[in-house]
Design a protein around this motif. Structure first.
Motif, PDB file in Angstrom:
ATOM      1  N   SER A  97      -3.034 -10.783  -4.627  1.00  0.00           N
ATOM      2  CA  SER A  97      -4.318 -10.439  -5.229  1.00  0.00           C
ATOM      3  C   SER A  97      -4.200 -10.295  -6.743  1.00  0.00           C
ATOM      4  CB  SER A  97      -4.844  -9.128  -4.619  1.00  0.00           C
ATOM      5  OG  SER A  97      -6.043  -8.731  -5.257  1.00  0.00           O
ATOM      6  N   GLU A  98      -5.211 -10.795  -7.451  1.00  0.00           N
ATOM      7  CA  GLU A  98      -5.258 -10.664  -8.910  1.00  0.00           C
ATOM      8  C   GLU A  98      -5.877  -9.344  -9.340  1.00  0.00           C
ATOM      9  OE1 GLU A  98      -7.311 -14.035 -10.416  1.00  0.00           O
ATOM     10  OE2 GLU A  98      -5.799 -15.482  -9.757  1.00  0.00           O
ATOM     11  N   SER A  99      -6.522  -8.636  -8.414  1.00  0.00           N
ATOM     12  CA  SER A  99      -7.179  -7.373  -8.728  1.00  0.00           C
ATOM     13  C   SER A  99      -6.209  -6.212  -8.537  1.00  0.00           C
ATOM     14  CB  SER A  99      -8.418  -7.186  -7.832  1.00  0.00           C
ATOM     15  OG  SER A  99      -8.922  -5.880  -7.940  1.00  0.00           O
ATOM     16  N   GLU A 100      -5.992  -5.462  -9.598  1.00  0.00           N
ATOM     17  CA  GLU A 100      -5.089  -4.305  -9.508  1.00  0.00           C
ATOM     18  C   GLU A 100      -5.637  -3.253  -8.558  1.00  0.00           C
ATOM     19  OE1 GLU A 100      -3.060  -0.907 -12.427  1.00  0.00           O
ATOM     20  OE2 GLU A 100      -4.246  -2.541 -13.276  1.00  0.00           O
ATOM     21  N   VAL A 101      -6.956  -3.041  -8.604  1.00  0.00           N
ATOM     22  CA  VAL A 101      -7.570  -2.048  -7.715  1.00  0.00           C
ATOM     23  C   VAL A 101      -7.382  -2.450  -6.266  1.00  0.00           C
ATOM     24  CG1 VAL A 101      -9.756  -0.994  -7.008  1.00  0.00           C
ATOM     25  CG2 VAL A 101      -9.257  -1.336  -9.432  1.00  0.00           C
ATOM     26  N   LEU A 102      -7.630  -3.714  -5.941  1.00  0.00           N
ATOM     27  CA  LEU A 102      -7.489  -4.173  -4.558  1.00  0.00           C
ATOM     28  C   LEU A 102      -6.036  -4.082  -4.104  1.00  0.00           C
ATOM     29  CD1 LEU A 102      -8.904  -5.319  -2.098  1.00  0.00           C
ATOM     30  CD2 LEU A 102      -8.551  -7.615  -3.021  1.00  0.00           C
ATOM     31  N   ARG A 103      -5.095  -4.388  -4.981  1.00  0.00           N
ATOM     32  CA  ARG A 103      -3.674  -4.265  -4.615  1.00  0.00           C
ATOM     33  C   ARG A 103      -3.336  -2.828  -4.253  1.00  0.00           C
ATOM     34  NH1 ARG A 103      -2.716  -7.676  -9.120  1.00  0.00           N
ATOM     35  NH2 ARG A 103      -2.052  -5.860 -10.345  1.00  0.00           N
ATOM     36  N   GLU A 104      -3.806  -1.876  -5.059  1.00  0.00           N
ATOM     37  CA  GLU A 104      -3.529  -0.463  -4.780  1.00  0.00           C
ATOM     38  C   GLU A 104      -4.168  -0.019  -3.464  1.00  0.00           C
ATOM     39  OE1 GLU A 104      -4.943   1.678  -8.106  1.00  0.00           O
ATOM     40  OE2 GLU A 104      -3.338   1.052  -9.469  1.00  0.00           O
ATOM     41  N   VAL A 105      -5.416  -0.433  -3.267  1.00  0.00           N
ATOM     42  CA  VAL A 105      -6.127  -0.030  -2.047  1.00  0.00           C
ATOM     43  C   VAL A 105      -5.455  -0.613  -0.817  1.00  0.00           C
ATOM     44  CG1 VAL A 105      -8.289  -0.325  -0.776  1.00  0.00           C
ATOM     45  CG2 VAL A 105      -8.347   0.348  -3.175  1.00  0.00           C
ATOM     46  N   LEU A 106      -5.096  -1.884  -0.853  1.00  0.00           N
ATOM     47  CA  LEU A 106      -4.462  -2.513   0.314  1.00  0.00           C
ATOM     48  C   LEU A 106      -3.102  -1.888   0.606  1.00  0.00           C
ATOM     49  CD1 LEU A 106      -5.339  -6.297  -0.163  1.00  0.00           C
ATOM     50  CD2 LEU A 106      -6.437  -4.602   1.293  1.00  0.00           C
ATOM     51  N   THR A 107      -2.404  -1.481  -0.444  1.00  0.00           N
ATOM     52  CA  THR A 107      -1.124  -0.792  -0.233  1.00  0.00           C
ATOM     53  C   THR A 107      -1.345   0.535   0.495  1.00  0.00           C
ATOM     54  OG1 THR A 107      -0.160  -1.786  -2.224  1.00  0.00           O
ATOM     55  CG2 THR A 107       0.887   0.207  -1.383  1.00  0.00           C
ATOM     56  N   GLU A 108      -2.359   1.279   0.086  1.00  0.00           N
ATOM     57  CA  GLU A 108      -2.663   2.553   0.744  1.00  0.00           C
ATOM     58  C   GLU A 108      -3.145   2.328   2.177  1.00  0.00           C
ATOM     59  OE1 GLU A 108      -5.258   4.932  -1.657  1.00  0.00           O
ATOM     60  OE2 GLU A 108      -4.168   4.472  -3.491  1.00  0.00           O
ATOM     61  N   VAL A 109      -3.937   1.293   2.392  1.00  0.00           N
ATOM     62  CA  VAL A 109      -4.394   0.975   3.745  1.00  0.00           C
ATOM     63  C   VAL A 109      -3.204   0.635   4.641  1.00  0.00           C
ATOM     64  CG1 VAL A 109      -5.677  -0.718   5.130  1.00  0.00           C
ATOM     65  CG2 VAL A 109      -6.716   0.244   3.076  1.00  0.00           C
ATOM     66  N   ARG A 110      -2.276  -0.171   4.124  1.00  0.00           N
ATOM     67  CA  ARG A 110      -1.086  -0.535   4.911  1.00  0.00           C
ATOM     68  C   ARG A 110      -0.245   0.693   5.230  1.00  0.00           C
ATOM     69  NH1 ARG A 110       3.842  -1.638   3.114  1.00  0.00           N
ATOM     70  NH2 ARG A 110       3.090  -1.900   0.966  1.00  0.00           N
ATOM     71  N   GLU A 111      -0.065   1.582   4.258  1.00  0.00           N
ATOM     72  CA  GLU A 111       0.718   2.797   4.493  1.00  0.00           C
ATOM     73  C   GLU A 111       0.056   3.686   5.541  1.00  0.00           C
ATOM     74  OE1 GLU A 111       1.160   4.645   0.727  1.00  0.00           O
ATOM     75  OE2 GLU A 111       2.718   3.253   0.016  1.00  0.00           O
ATOM     76  N   ALA A 112      -1.279   3.781   5.492  1.00  0.00           N
ATOM     77  CA  ALA A 112      -1.993   4.593   6.477  1.00  0.00           C
ATOM     78  C   ALA A 112      -1.837   4.022   7.873  1.00  0.00           C
ATOM     79  CB  ALA A 112      -3.470   4.677   6.103  1.00  0.00           C
ATOM     80  N   ILE A 113      -1.882   2.690   8.007  1.00  0.00           N
ATOM     81  CA  ILE A 113      -1.704   2.056   9.317  1.00  0.00           C
ATOM     82  C   ILE A 113      -0.287   2.294   9.833  1.00  0.00           C
ATOM     83  CG2 ILE A 113      -1.632  -0.171  10.515  1.00  0.00           C
ATOM     84  CD1 ILE A 113      -3.867  -1.110   8.640  1.00  0.00           C
ATOM     85  N   GLU A 114       0.695   2.188   8.954  1.00  0.00           N
ATOM     86  CA  GLU A 114       2.085   2.470   9.344  1.00  0.00           C
ATOM     87  C   GLU A 114       2.259   3.926   9.746  1.00  0.00           C
ATOM     88  OE1 GLU A 114       4.168   1.272   5.874  1.00  0.00           O
ATOM     89  OE2 GLU A 114       4.269  -0.862   6.443  1.00  0.00           O
ATOM     90  N   GLY A 115       1.399   4.803   9.187  1.00  0.00           N
ATOM     91  CA  GLY A 115       1.459   6.219   9.545  1.00  0.00           C
ATOM     92  C   GLY A 115       0.719   6.558  10.820  1.00  0.00           C
ATOM     93  N   GLY A 116       0.068   5.568  11.457  1.00  0.00           N
ATOM     94  CA  GLY A 116      -0.584   5.807  12.749  1.00  0.00           C
ATOM     95  C   GLY A 116      -2.084   5.671  12.740  1.00  0.00           C
ATOM     96  N   ALA A 117      -2.703   5.412  11.602  1.00  0.00           N
ATOM     97  CA  ALA A 117      -4.156   5.290  11.547  1.00  0.00           C
ATOM     98  C   ALA A 117      -4.580   3.880  11.945  1.00  0.00           C
ATOM     99  CB  ALA A 117      -4.668   5.597  10.145  1.00  0.00           C
ATOM    100  N   SER A 118      -5.802   3.751  12.388  1.00  0.00           N
ATOM    101  CA  SER A 118      -6.358   2.421  12.648  1.00  0.00           C
ATOM    102  C   SER A 118      -6.753   1.793  11.319  1.00  0.00           C
ATOM    103  CB  SER A 118      -7.570   2.515  13.567  1.00  0.00           C
ATOM    104  OG  SER A 118      -8.638   3.182  12.895  1.00  0.00           O
ATOM    105  N   MET A 119      -6.981   0.489  11.345  1.00  0.00           N
ATOM    106  CA  MET A 119      -7.369  -0.202  10.121  1.00  0.00           C
ATOM    107  C   MET A 119      -8.713   0.305   9.615  1.00  0.00           C
ATOM    108  SD  MET A 119      -7.666  -4.301   9.473  1.00  0.00           S
ATOM    109  CE  MET A 119      -8.154  -4.962   7.876  1.00  0.00           C
TER     110      MET A 119
END
Length: 406
Positions: A97-119
């Motif tokens: 992604s070229e968007s810094e905001v989207l990169r940060e958000v997707l990283t947090e979303v991935r970490e939350a899923i790895e922590g047990g949350a749904s997408m």
């Protein structure tokens, strides 16, 4: 038993929050729906307090462009079709992604899923990036095991909605540009040209005609008290914004807009197109018809349509179907309600909403051209009157000066 916190929309369209005991997340969802609520956010409190997520500060005000969300959804559809695991898919898209905001958000979303949350639960933590409609559609895809298909439908819906917004913007930009150029031109004449002409007129000693005196007065006001105009406009804007923030104010404003000859027709067609596009997307994603109607009603911008849709939801909940309450609302076009009735009777409601969206998308294009065609001569006519007034105001005293010289 785990405790689940939730945010939901009640039958009146108001947002409500709370907590409940449930054996699992599915049980919490069933409890909310049995109470007539549309779940927007449901998450276990233990997940919410996950150390990995708490370590990162909340950034709920972060936003991305609509086009970026469309591209992300297309990319998710592609990688999920390739059977790439969800967390790996998010990591791939984030890295590209070229968007810094989207990169940060997707990283947090991935970490939350790895922590047990749904997408869906992970996405709902970023409302500036993923709106409630998006999150609820993703949730339906997760629960039904058809996330790839839902992402494809979301991408198609967002693409169509983006194109519709572009049509609306194109209808507004041209008239706005002409008006701005006219205002700047008149301001330039009043502030820079008129003071020099005024000096010449006054030295001639003649009695100036009324148009000239009015133009000189306007020029003097802009030169000496022009700073008050931004203050007055700012105050009016703040007052208008406050009025539109009230339910009654928004309703009256949209009722006024919908009653205007050309603009009203344009607004109605745009509203129907958005409703049809959203209903088609939600129904195709497996959202029940009543829940889909409530979600559309909660997110629609037109206050007149919103009030009508909530009344339709009440009647649908009582078993009256969809098409009949839509027709009784006297807000929606006859063609729209008739096509919904055919879809309802044939059991192809989602396909019919898709057809309505396609049909009215063409109508919006024609309405855009008609609106611009109608506004252009009106604006040119008003500009011609203003120019004629300025020419008269300058020419009349000059003619008198010529007569005196002879």
């Amino acid at each position: 038993m785990p405790i689940y916190q939730y945010k939901a929309i009640n039958p009146e369209g108001k947002e409500t929050t709370g907590a409940m005991d449930a054996s699992d997340r599915g049980g919490a969802l069933r409890q909310l729906r049995s109470q007539g609520l549309i779940p927007v956010e449901v998450g276990e409190t233990l997940i919410e307090a996950s150390p990995r997520r708490a370590a990162r500060p909340s950034r709920k005000k972060r936003k991305i462009k609509t086009r970026e969300l469309v591209m992300f959804t297309h990319q998710m559809n592609s990688v999920l079709k390739a059977n790439i695991p969800l967390t790996q898919a998010l990591a791939i898209i984030s890295s590209q992604s070229e968007s810094e905001v989207l990169r940060e958000v997707l990283t947090e979303v991935r970490e939350a899923i790895e922590g047990g949350a749904s997408m869906a639960d992970a996405m709902r933590e970023h409302p500036g990036v993923f709106p409630p409609l998006y999150v609820n559609t993703v949730r339906m895809g997760e629960e039904g095991g058809v996330l790839d298909r839902v992402m494809a439908q979301l991408a198609e819906f967002l693409e169509a909605n983006y194109a519709l917004n572009a049509e609306v913007r194109s209808a507004m930009y041209y008239p706005a540009a002409i008006v701005c150029m006219a205002v700047l031109s008149v301001t330039f004449i009043l502030v820079f040209v008129m003071p020099r002409m005024t000096k010449v007129f006054l030295e001639s000693g003649q009695i100036l005609p009324l148009p000239t005196r009015l133009l000189i007065g306007a020029g003097d006001f802009l030169s000496t008290r022009g700073w008050t105009i931004p203050i007055i406009l700012g105050g009016l804007f703040a007052l208008m914004k406050w009025w539109l923030s009230t339910e009654d104010g928004r309703y009256k404003w949209y009722r006024f807009l919908r009653a205007m000859p050309a603009l009203g027709i344009f607004i109605k067609k745009v509203g129907v197109t958005r409703i049809a596009q959203t209903m088609a997307s939600l129904l195709q994603s497996g959202v029940p018809a009543l829940d889909a109607l409530r979600l559309v009603a909660a997110t629609v911008g037109d206050a007149v349509v919103q009030r009508a849709l909530f009344e339709v939801c009440d009647k649908v909940q009582k078993g009256q179907g969809i098409s009949k309450p839509l027709a009784q609302a006297n807000v929606f076009p006859i063609l729209f309600t008739q096509m919904v009735r055919v879809g309802e009777e044939s059991g192809e409601l989602e396909a019919m909403f898709a057809q309505v969206a396609n049909a009215y998308s063409l109508e919006v294009r024609y309405a855009t051209k008609n609106f611009i065609s109608l506004m252009e001569p009106i604006i040119i006519g008003v500009m011609a009157i203003v120019v004629l007034f300025i020419v008269m105001a300058l020419a009349l005293p000059m003619m008198k000066m010529g007569q005196l010289a002879h």
